[in-house]
Design a protein around this motif. Structure first.
Motif, PDB file in Angstrom:
ATOM      1  N   VAL A 116       5.253  14.156  -0.049  1.00  0.00           N
ATOM      2  CA  VAL A 116       6.383  14.935  -0.572  1.00  0.00           C
ATOM      3  C   VAL A 116       7.690  14.460   0.065  1.00  0.00           C
ATOM      4  CG1 VAL A 116       7.426  17.239  -0.720  1.00  0.00           C
ATOM      5  CG2 VAL A 116       4.973  16.951  -1.163  1.00  0.00           C
ATOM      6  N   PHE A 117       7.675  14.245   1.373  1.00  0.00           N
ATOM      7  CA  PHE A 117       8.880  13.795   2.055  1.00  0.00           C
ATOM      8  C   PHE A 117       9.355  12.443   1.526  1.00  0.00           C
ATOM      9  CE2 PHE A 117      10.862  11.256   5.386  1.00  0.00           C
ATOM     10  CZ  PHE A 117      11.980  12.035   5.644  1.00  0.00           C
ATOM     11  N   ILE A 118       8.445  11.512   1.318  1.00  0.00           N
ATOM     12  CA  ILE A 118       8.821  10.179   0.822  1.00  0.00           C
ATOM     13  C   ILE A 118       9.465  10.284  -0.557  1.00  0.00           C
ATOM     14  CG2 ILE A 118       7.883   7.985  -0.004  1.00  0.00           C
ATOM     15  CD1 ILE A 118       5.891   8.191   2.407  1.00  0.00           C
ATOM     16  N   ILE A 119       8.936  11.125  -1.412  1.00  0.00           N
ATOM     17  CA  ILE A 119       9.468  11.249  -2.774  1.00  0.00           C
ATOM     18  C   ILE A 119      10.777  12.039  -2.805  1.00  0.00           C
ATOM     19  CG2 ILE A 119       9.013  12.152  -5.099  1.00  0.00           C
ATOM     20  CD1 ILE A 119       7.331   9.684  -4.315  1.00  0.00           C
ATOM     21  N   TYR A 120      10.847  13.145  -2.097  1.00  0.00           N
ATOM     22  CA  TYR A 120      11.982  14.064  -2.236  1.00  0.00           C
ATOM     23  C   TYR A 120      12.926  14.112  -1.035  1.00  0.00           C
ATOM     24  CZ  TYR A 120       9.254  15.681  -6.183  1.00  0.00           C
ATOM     25  OH  TYR A 120       8.550  15.735  -7.356  1.00  0.00           O
ATOM     26  N   GLY A 121      12.548  13.539   0.096  1.00  0.00           N
ATOM     27  CA  GLY A 121      13.404  13.596   1.273  1.00  0.00           C
ATOM     28  C   GLY A 121      13.254  14.916   2.012  1.00  0.00           C
ATOM     29  N   LEU A 122      14.220  15.198   2.858  1.00  0.00           N
ATOM     30  CA  LEU A 122      14.196  16.438   3.633  1.00  0.00           C
ATOM     31  C   LEU A 122      14.345  17.652   2.717  1.00  0.00           C
ATOM     32  CD1 LEU A 122      16.514  15.545   6.646  1.00  0.00           C
ATOM     33  CD2 LEU A 122      14.054  15.995   6.726  1.00  0.00           C
ATOM     34  N   PRO A 123      13.562  18.690   2.962  1.00  0.00           N
ATOM     35  CA  PRO A 123      13.745  19.911   2.172  1.00  0.00           C
ATOM     36  C   PRO A 123      15.049  20.602   2.549  1.00  0.00           C
ATOM     37  CG  PRO A 123      12.077  20.255   3.860  1.00  0.00           C
ATOM     38  CD  PRO A 123      12.476  18.811   3.942  1.00  0.00           C
ATOM     39  N   ASP A 124      15.577  21.388   1.614  1.00  0.00           N
ATOM     40  CA  ASP A 124      16.789  22.161   1.880  1.00  0.00           C
ATOM     41  C   ASP A 124      16.510  23.313   2.836  1.00  0.00           C
ATOM     42  OD1 ASP A 124      18.432  20.673   0.037  1.00  0.00           O
ATOM     43  OD2 ASP A 124      17.362  21.711  -1.574  1.00  0.00           O
ATOM     44  N   GLN A 125      15.299  23.836   2.759  1.00  0.00           N
ATOM     45  CA  GLN A 125      14.926  24.990   3.584  1.00  0.00           C
ATOM     46  C   GLN A 125      13.444  24.887   3.907  1.00  0.00           C
ATOM     47  OE1 GLN A 125      15.653  28.708   1.614  1.00  0.00           O
ATOM     48  NE2 GLN A 125      14.738  29.929   3.240  1.00  0.00           N
ATOM     49  N   VAL A 126      13.063  25.312   5.112  1.00  0.00           N
ATOM     50  CA  VAL A 126      11.669  25.319   5.550  1.00  0.00           C
ATOM     51  C   VAL A 126      11.329  26.718   6.039  1.00  0.00           C
ATOM     52  CG1 VAL A 126       9.991  24.399   7.192  1.00  0.00           C
ATOM     53  CG2 VAL A 126      11.754  22.891   6.238  1.00  0.00           C
ATOM     54  N   GLN A 127      10.204  27.230   5.574  1.00  0.00           N
ATOM     55  CA  GLN A 127       9.707  28.534   6.021  1.00  0.00           C
ATOM     56  C   GLN A 127       8.329  28.297   6.636  1.00  0.00           C
ATOM     57  OE1 GLN A 127       9.154  31.277   2.803  1.00  0.00           O
ATOM     58  NE2 GLN A 127       8.082  32.759   4.080  1.00  0.00           N
ATOM     59  N   LYS A 128       8.089  28.872   7.803  1.00  0.00           N
ATOM     60  CA  LYS A 128       6.801  28.719   8.479  1.00  0.00           C
ATOM     61  C   LYS A 128       6.168  30.078   8.670  1.00  0.00           C
ATOM     62  CE  LYS A 128       8.221  24.639  11.025  1.00  0.00           C
ATOM     63  NZ  LYS A 128       8.350  24.004  12.336  1.00  0.00           N
ATOM     64  N   ASP A 151       0.836  -1.203   0.000  1.00  0.00           N
ATOM     65  CA  ASP A 151       0.000   0.000   0.000  1.00  0.00           C
ATOM     66  C   ASP A 151       0.871   1.252   0.000  1.00  0.00           C
ATOM     67  OD1 ASP A 151      -2.536   1.191  -0.046  1.00  0.00           O
ATOM     68  OD2 ASP A 151      -2.608   1.361   2.131  1.00  0.00           O
ATOM     69  N   GLN A 152       1.973   1.231   0.731  1.00  0.00           N
ATOM     70  CA  GLN A 152       2.870   2.379   0.832  1.00  0.00           C
ATOM     71  C   GLN A 152       3.685   2.614  -0.432  1.00  0.00           C
ATOM     72  OE1 GLN A 152       4.739   0.919   4.341  1.00  0.00           O
ATOM     73  NE2 GLN A 152       3.295   1.938   5.695  1.00  0.00           N
ATOM     74  N   LEU A 153       3.625   1.709  -1.377  1.00  0.00           N
ATOM     75  CA  LEU A 153       4.338   1.883  -2.651  1.00  0.00           C
ATOM     76  C   LEU A 153       3.543   2.713  -3.659  1.00  0.00           C
ATOM     77  CD1 LEU A 153       5.891  -1.647  -3.291  1.00  0.00           C
ATOM     78  CD2 LEU A 153       7.075   0.461  -2.662  1.00  0.00           C
ATOM     79  N   ARG A 154       2.350   3.099  -3.328  1.00  0.00           N
ATOM     80  CA  ARG A 154       1.488   3.782  -4.307  1.00  0.00           C
ATOM     81  C   ARG A 154       2.116   5.036  -4.910  1.00  0.00           C
ATOM     82  NH1 ARG A 154      -3.884   4.406  -2.473  1.00  0.00           N
ATOM     83  NH2 ARG A 154      -3.495   2.621  -1.180  1.00  0.00           N
ATOM     84  N   TYR A 155       3.074   5.661  -4.223  1.00  0.00           N
ATOM     85  CA  TYR A 155       3.703   6.869  -4.747  1.00  0.00           C
ATOM     86  C   TYR A 155       4.780   6.587  -5.784  1.00  0.00           C
ATOM     87  CZ  TYR A 155       1.597   8.896  -0.522  1.00  0.00           C
ATOM     88  OH  TYR A 155       0.738   9.287   0.462  1.00  0.00           O
ATOM     89  N   PHE A 184       3.973  20.756  -7.396  1.00  0.00           N
ATOM     90  CA  PHE A 184       3.582  19.595  -8.171  1.00  0.00           C
ATOM     91  C   PHE A 184       4.511  18.428  -7.842  1.00  0.00           C
ATOM     92  CE2 PHE A 184       3.789  17.067 -12.121  1.00  0.00           C
ATOM     93  CZ  PHE A 184       2.469  16.670 -12.170  1.00  0.00           C
ATOM     94  N   ILE A 185       3.938  17.311  -7.417  1.00  0.00           N
ATOM     95  CA  ILE A 185       4.716  16.114  -7.091  1.00  0.00           C
ATOM     96  C   ILE A 185       4.808  15.261  -8.361  1.00  0.00           C
ATOM     97  CG2 ILE A 185       4.910  14.073  -5.631  1.00  0.00           C
ATOM     98  CD1 ILE A 185       2.980  15.523  -3.676  1.00  0.00           C
ATOM     99  N   GLU A 186       6.026  15.026  -8.809  1.00  0.00           N
ATOM    100  CA  GLU A 186       6.200  14.228 -10.025  1.00  0.00           C
ATOM    101  C   GLU A 186       6.442  12.792  -9.693  1.00  0.00           C
ATOM    102  OE1 GLU A 186       9.256  16.049 -12.377  1.00  0.00           O
ATOM    103  OE2 GLU A 186       8.291  17.981 -12.229  1.00  0.00           O
TER     104      GLU A 186
END
Length: 145
Positions: free
Chosen positions: A91-103, A17-21, A143-145
């Protein structure tokens, strides 16, 4: 059927099920509908095809993928949804940790809070919005590719 092992305390069905991405719809449907040994065989074939170092007993991609799933569950899930099923988890599963986070500057648990994840090397930006103020951030831009 190969050297891939399921993560302890997690069913093969859940791992599929977790492979759907990262699977095609056809691959995912075949694995999901298969039973018993056939399901395990298809799962192992999926990972063996993507093994960056075939012929070894260790599949780095397999381990990294499910490590990200576990991290997503820990960081983005709550009682109502597993973290890997959330937009941030996806997004995290596909791309990993972001380089920068803004809140946003608003206090925690306020409607309208947002989080922006930047991936400079990939030239990607994802904006997540918490519309109700309950910490449920939805992807509103990117957009998640």
């Amino acid at each position: 059927y190969g050297s891939i092992k399921t993560i302890s305390n997690q069913s093969l069905r859940a791992q599929i099920d977790q492979l759907r991405y990262v699977t095609t719809g056809k691959e995912w449907n075949r694995m999901s509908k298969a039973k018993g040994d056939e399901r395990r065989k298809l799962f192992n074939e999926f990972w063996n095809k993507r093994d960056p170092s075939p012929g070894t007993s260790y599949n780095k991609l397999f381990d990294e993928y499910y490590k990200r799933v576990r991290t997503a569950d820990e960081q983005f899930g709550d009682v109502s949804i597993e973290g890997w099923r959330t937009d941030r988890g996806h997004v995290f599963i596909i791309y990993g940790l972001p380089d920068q986070v803004q809140k946003s500057d608003e206090g925690m648990d306020q409607p309208g809070n947002y989080i922006v994840w930047y991936y400079q090397k990939l030239n990607k930006k994802f904006v997540f919005l918490d519309e109700q103020g309950f910490g449920n951030y939805r992807l509103v831009s990117g957009f998640i590719e």
